[in-house]
Write an enzyme that holds these catalytic residues in place. Structure first.
Site, PDB file in Angstrom:
ATOM      1  CD  GLU A 148      27.076  33.827  51.523  1.00  0.00           C
ATOM      2  OE1 GLU A 148      28.061  34.046  50.812  1.00  0.00           O
ATOM      3  OE2 GLU A 148      27.186  33.377  52.670  1.00  0.00           O
ATOM      4  CE  LYS A 178      35.783  35.028  54.062  1.00  0.00           C
ATOM      5  NZ  LYS A 178      35.559  35.025  52.617  1.00  0.00           N
ATOM      6  CG  HIS A 193      25.309  39.989  28.428  1.00  0.00           C
ATOM      7  ND1 HIS A 193      24.714  38.858  27.896  1.00  0.00           N
ATOM      8  CD2 HIS A 193      24.791  41.026  27.724  1.00  0.00           C
ATOM      9  CE1 HIS A 193      23.905  39.205  26.911  1.00  0.00           C
ATOM     10  NE2 HIS A 193      23.921  40.524  26.787  1.00  0.00           N
ATOM     11  CB  SER A 213      35.922  33.450  58.592  1.00  0.00           C
ATOM     12  OG  SER A 213      36.848  32.386  58.604  1.00  0.00           O
TER      13      SER A 213
END
Ligand code: ARG
Length: 477
Positions: A298, A291, A164, A285
């Site tokens: 992804e 970043k 979980h 970024s």
């Protein structure tokens, strides 16, 4: 056919047609722009067919020699990029046949004896997919090897195991990676199984009903290295199960990649800080200078949707088709091609991202996953990951498991209110929960103690993990 050349597609069938196709319909029905990638399989299939026709006395030996010479010429033209692909000739099959006839005359026109494009295209796709399947199985081996290599260096590194997404029990990081090795090894098995059903020969089914010529289909199958012959001509020309099965296996494999991606993305985030991947798999970024985004995992997660979409497309393509061949089947190619391309690129990039790349100067692998063992262990120390171990300890002292479970819940509550781990509670406090608790409890409450206690087959104890690594090494060669 009026001329020696097959310059226009309409000449491939007959003079029956009273008006030419519009440019739009031509473009709509043509497949050459995507099916030309089947050219090698098309030539291979044609040569096997021609050899058999000659052996059966259906065409002459000189026809066969002409066809072989013409195909050799076409092969070099395609390889050199000088072959003129024509939209007017609809697909890869008619383009190659037309050029053959241009080069060798009547022998080229005899090649299509006892054959139809329906059994020809089914054969080509199977031959092509067989080769791609072998490459994919090889890439799966590379990825498994990369994971096993990283596992080998991280047997003693402790990761909080989650259920979980809540800290559950400590696990060896290697054990976690080997879970993916299991998935990819099942994927490889699945592809090998699909390959068996792909590797059967439709050629000889002709348009749909078989042919009047005395073909030797078994001989063609043998020449092409196929394991058998499709036993029903209607099924032979219209079956695309192999493409659907392949795409299903590819979808499941991408789902495994996607789950690994999701974990890498979480692990790389500032909140976890468990691993780093090499900069070349990330991007910055344009606005936030701090970043480093995990673009490759992804995208792999995103591309999984694309491959699963192809599976839906292919299975829906077949749903309403009456026997036998229908032009719908031409729509099998783009999803299948894109599935193969996406999966191959993804597997290649993941093997490198996980395992690194060989530096030719040193021969060593560099640039794979970097593990922050301290961050993993610190995270495992939060969340009472060894609570089950304390319960098991009490059971070994004679308590029924349910009572032990309840006792430990009280201990966890106390530790929470003291804002400390179970292992930080003094012995006298622990003994307050149950008098059977002794000093040896601290070994049980340690992460390492917890790990090595799970020493059953498939468990996370380092001894078990080392055995699994040895088994995989042996299996993967
Ligand atoms: N380009 C076609 C395909 O990919 C080849 C088979 C055409 N057969 C036909 N009867 N129109 O399916």
């Amino acid at each position: 056919m009026s001329s020696n050349q097959l310059d226009k597609k309409s000449e491939a069938w007959s003079a029956l047609f009273s008006e030419p196709m519009s440019e739009l319909v031509k473009r709509y029905t043509a497949s050459v722009f995507f099916d030309k990638r089947l050219w090698q399989a098309d030539i291979q299939g044609s040569l096997a067919h021609a050899e058999m026709l000659a052996a059966q006395g259906i065409i002459g030996a000189s026809d066969l020699a002409d066809i072989q010479r013409g195909m050799a010429q076409i092969t070099s033209e395609i390889e050199a990029g000088t072959f003129q692909w024509q939209l007017d000739l609809e697909d890869v099959h008619l383009n190659i046949e037309a050029r053959l006839t241009q080069l060798v005359g009547d022998a080229g026109k005899r090649l299509h004896t006892g054959r139809s494009r329906n059994d020809q295209v089914a054969t080509d796709v199977r031959l092509w997919l067989r080769g791609e399947t072998d490459l994919i199985i090889g890439l799966l081996t590379d990825l498994q090897r990369a994971l096993v290599e990283v596992a080998e260096r991280n047997v003693e590194v402790i990761l909080p195991g989650f259920t979980h997404l809540q800290v559950a029990q400590p696990v060896s990081f290697a054990h976690h990676l080997l879970a993916y090795v299991e998935m990819f090894s099942r994927d490889a098995e699945r592809f090998a199984d699909v390959r068996r059903r792909t590797n059967r020969l439709p050629l000889g089914s002709a348009a749909l009903a078989g042919t009047t010529y005395p073909l030797d289909r078994e001989r063609v199958a043998k020449t092409l290295g196929m394991e058998g012959v499709c036993q029903n001509s209607l099924d032979g020309v219209s079956d695309r199960d192999f493409a659907i099965e392949f795409t299903a296996a590819a979808s499941l494999c991408m789902v495994h990649i996607s789950r690994l991606s999701e974990e890498l993305i979480l692990w790389m985030s500032q909140n976890f800080g468990f691993v780093k991947i090499a900069d070349r798999f990330t991007t910055g970024s344009s606005i936030m200078p701090q970043k480093k985004n995990p673009d490759v995992p992804e995208l792999a997660r995103g591309k999984t949707g694309r491959v699963v979409g192809h599976l839906m497309g292919l299975i829906t393509l077949m749903k309403g088709q009456p026997l036998a061949y229908n032009k719908d089947n031409q729509e099998d190619k783009e999803p299948l091609f894109d599935t193969v391309d996406t999966l191959k690129d993804t597997l290649r990039i993941f093997a490198e991202m996980v395992g690194g790349q060989v530096n030719p100067a040193t021969g060593a692998k560099e640039g794979g996953i970097t593990v922050n063992a301290a961050a993993m262990e610190a995270a495992a120390n939060k969340g009472y990951a060894t609570a089950t171990d304390l319960a098991d300890y009490l059971v070994k002292k004679g308590l029924p498991f349910r009572d032990a479970h309840e006792t430990v819940a009280h201990a966890v509550k106390a530790a929470t209110s003291h804002n400390c781990d179970l292992s930080e509670l003094p012995l006298t406090v622990l003994q307050g929960f149950h008098p059977s608790i002794e000093k040896d409890v601290y070994g049980v409450l340690s992460l390492r103690g917890s790990l090595s206690a799970r020493n059953t087959l498939g468990g996370t104890a380092p001894a078990q993990v080392r055995e699994q690594i040895a088994r995989h090494r042996n299996r993967l060669g």
